[in-house]
Each structure stands twice: as C-alpha cells, then as structure tokens.
Design an enzyme around this catalytic site. Sequence first.
Site, PDB file in Angstrom:
ATOM      1  N   SER A 132       8.755  -2.020  -0.993  1.00  0.00           N
ATOM      2  CA  SER A 132       7.961  -3.186  -0.632  1.00  0.00           C
ATOM      3  C   SER A 132       8.094  -4.202  -1.750  1.00  0.00           C
ATOM      4  O   SER A 132       8.360  -3.834  -2.908  1.00  0.00           O
ATOM      5  CB  SER A 132       6.489  -2.809  -0.459  1.00  0.00           C
ATOM      6  OG  SER A 132       5.669  -3.957  -0.338  1.00  0.00           O
ATOM      7  N   TYR A 145      -1.797   0.902  -3.912  1.00  0.00           N
ATOM      8  CA  TYR A 145      -0.620   0.760  -3.057  1.00  0.00           C
ATOM      9  C   TYR A 145       0.556   0.192  -3.855  1.00  0.00           C
ATOM     10  O   TYR A 145       1.686   0.705  -3.766  1.00  0.00           O
ATOM     11  CB  TYR A 145      -0.936  -0.134  -1.864  1.00  0.00           C
ATOM     12  CG  TYR A 145       0.266  -0.410  -0.991  1.00  0.00           C
ATOM     13  CD1 TYR A 145       0.801   0.588  -0.182  1.00  0.00           C
ATOM     14  CD2 TYR A 145       0.897  -1.660  -1.002  1.00  0.00           C
ATOM     15  CE1 TYR A 145       1.920   0.355   0.600  1.00  0.00           C
ATOM     16  CE2 TYR A 145       2.015  -1.899  -0.217  1.00  0.00           C
ATOM     17  CZ  TYR A 145       2.520  -0.890   0.577  1.00  0.00           C
ATOM     18  OH  TYR A 145       3.629  -1.121   1.346  1.00  0.00           O
TER      19      TYR A 145
END
Length: 235
Positions: A132, A145
């Site tokens: 990501s 995260y």
Amino acid sequence: MPLTERHVLITGASAGIGAATARRLAADGARLTLVARREERLQALAAELGNARIHVADVRDPEAFAALADDVPDVLILNAGLARGTQIVQHNTPAEVDDMIDTNIKGYLHLLRAFLPAMQARGTGDVVLLGSVAGRQVYPGGGVYCMTKHAVRALYESLRVDSAGHGIRFTTVDPGMVETEFSDVRLGDADKAKAVYAGFDALQPDDIADVIHFAVTRPAHVNLGELVVWPTAQA
C-alpha cells in the site's frame, strides 16, 4: 511469459483486488487456486471462471496450507489484508492490533513458509505482495495499519536479497485508494464506507489486476519490483 496452465494461488480471492486478479489471469489461461474465508463467494467465483479450485482458509492459521503442499504455485499472490478502526495507535484495541498484524504480516509469512522453499528448489516463480502507499507514508489514525504495510515493504526487500539466485521474481504492488470492501471492514459501517469515495475518482480493483497481470507476464529476466499506483485525483 504466457499464463496458460501456470498455477496461480491468490489469497483474499473472494472480493476486491483478489477476485479481479483471478478474473484477469483466468482470462489468459491460468489455473487458479482461490483462497479466502468466505466459501460461498469462492464457490461462485470458481464456477464463473471454470479453471479454478477453492481452498477455504484463514491466512492467520499457520497450518492452513499444508493440504496444498503437493501443488506448488507458479505465481503466489499475497493479497489478503485489512485495516481495523481509525484510532491513533495507543487507542487501538488489542483485537484490532492482533487482527491487522496477524493478517497483514504473519499471514504473508505463513504462505511463504508453505510454498517458497519448493518454488526456490524448482528455480522459477513469481511472488506478488500487495502492499500500500501506506507502506511508504503514514496518515492520521492509521498507525498500526501503516506499520503493517511498512513491514510488507521490508519483507519484499528481504526476499529479493535472501532469494537471489533462485530464479524467483518478487513484486510489491502499492496502491493508493481503491474502491473495494476495505473501508466497509475498517469502519464497520456501509454508509461511512461509501462516503470515503464520494466525489472521488478512486482506483478500481480491475486497475490493480491489470498491473499484476503485466508484472507476472514479463520475460523471465525482467523483474518489476516496486509498483506504486495512485489515483490521478489523490495526492
């Protein structure tokens, strides 16, 4: 490198990027193993694609893939991942922390332990890790995260170094905002999740599937390593 009859294993294949990638690679003749927790969705996707089998499993379980050891993939796509909540790190619940770390980091390690030694012994293969942009820069309320996705980037770099000379290509695909069920899972509210993408031309799962397809079909001597994919509207 044509995909015809290459065995592709995809985790998180029941929706989003995983399902889109399955469709994209199946269209070029790949033989698929679809992995996820939601059996009904996997069965529907396998019936649609034809040349696919399913394996209902949770990537957090280190023993979940022993039954597949006799069919080593040519392409291993580590896609299963999630975010929980929007709290700053000291306010994340233990359950949220465990869920993200066990899925986003340890889940990848379980799959690599199950299949990478045999791939190395064979001397060919692709490993694609879904990272990501959160593994490159952090954002408010995403500390845990972001930490897990920074770990994915470190894992990718370590794999390339430690597996040099074994004929395996490693690729990390780091998307920006993709319109999937990611926000539904993170926020636990369908209306709030829908609002995340309102008025914004986000990436779609098919966009990332195209990038993965391109990476795994290059000639064997070409390794597309770090692929960052932004929506044009995101900065």
